[in-house]
Enzyme design. Structure first.
Site, short mmCIF file in Angstrom:
data_model
loop_
_atom_site.label_atom_id
_atom_site.label_comp_id
_atom_site.label_asym_id
_atom_site.label_seq_id
_atom_site.Cartn_x
_atom_site.Cartn_y
_atom_site.Cartn_z
N ASP A 169 -28.63 80.79 -12.66
CA ASP A 169 -28.08 82.11 -12.36
C ASP A 169 -27.23 82.65 -13.50
OD1 ASP A 169 -29.21 81.63 -9.91
OD2 ASP A 169 -27.35 81.80 -8.76
N HIS A 218 -26.10 77.22 -13.47
CA HIS A 218 -25.75 78.50 -14.08
C HIS A 218 -25.89 78.39 -15.59
CE1 HIS A 218 -23.79 78.63 -10.15
NE2 HIS A 218 -23.86 79.96 -10.25
#
Length: 209
Positions: free
Chosen positions: A33, A179
């Site tokens: 992400d 992430h």
């Protein structure tokens, strides 16, 4: 505070959201992400390439606009791009119209890419989305959550704890969140190659959603 493993009761409350895959093959779905960013995404791509792994990148539209070359690298390596809103909006803190408009701006960037895909993918930043927002988005997107959250973003989670906890919770069909960001890359440099090696040795493959 966060939960590394999404409880079944939460998944059951929102059955139309995608939490994991029920396939019968030894497959793991890695997701990243908040990118693409030059400080992290290229390193992630190198680790994935080393192990022949594919992943899904839920990109922030503003980052896509800033770093088109890195985005192109993501696609050229065979990965998939999903929608993470244009400006990383917290769905709990904005109206339905504001949220949907922000998703649409990001989606227009994704639609301009050379991707062969069925229903577009969308992941709410922070995993926060109101019921009305979700109901509207589900008419156009597959809304993807997760069953394992690595905790790479949490300052109080050490690299070894991140690795051990994630490895212990991942199972066949898991959707795992990492992430690709500046604040996580040091932890990813430790965790990601070890996790890729561990599950590859167990006969797992890593595929796009």
């Amino acid at each position: 505070m966060f939960k590394h493993k999404t409880p079944n009761w939460i998944q059951n409350l929102f059955p139309k959201l995608t939490w994991c895959s029920n396939g019968d093959t030894k497959t793991i779905y890695l997701t990243f992400d908040d990118g693409p960013v030059p400080e992290a995404t290229p390193a992630v791509l190198n680790y994935l390439k080393e192990y022949g792994a594919q992943a899904t990148f839920f990109c922030v539209g503003a980052n896509m606009a800033k770093h088109p070359g890195i985005l192109e690298d993501v696609l050229n390596e065979g990965h998939r791009v999903g929608n993470h809103t244009e400006n990383h909006l917290d769905g709990w803190r904005c109206s339905k119209s504001e949220y949907l408009e922000n998703v649409q701006i990001c989606q227009e960037r994704i639609d301009g890419l050379d991707q062969t895909q069925a229903k577009p993918l969308m992941r709410p930043p922070y995993g926060r989305i109101k019921l009305g927002q979700a109901q509207s988005l589900l008419t156009t997107h597959e809304v993807v959550m997760w069953d394992v959250l690595s905790g790479d973003f949490a300052p109080n989670v050490s690299p070894i704890r991140c690795l051990q906890k994630t490895q212990s919770l991942v199972k066949q069909g898991s959707i795992v969140v990492f992430h690709d960001s500046l604040k996580t890359i040091n932890k990813l440099n430790f965790v990601l190659p070890k996790m890729l090696r561990y599950f590859s040795e167990q006969g797992f493959t890593f595929k796009v959603l």
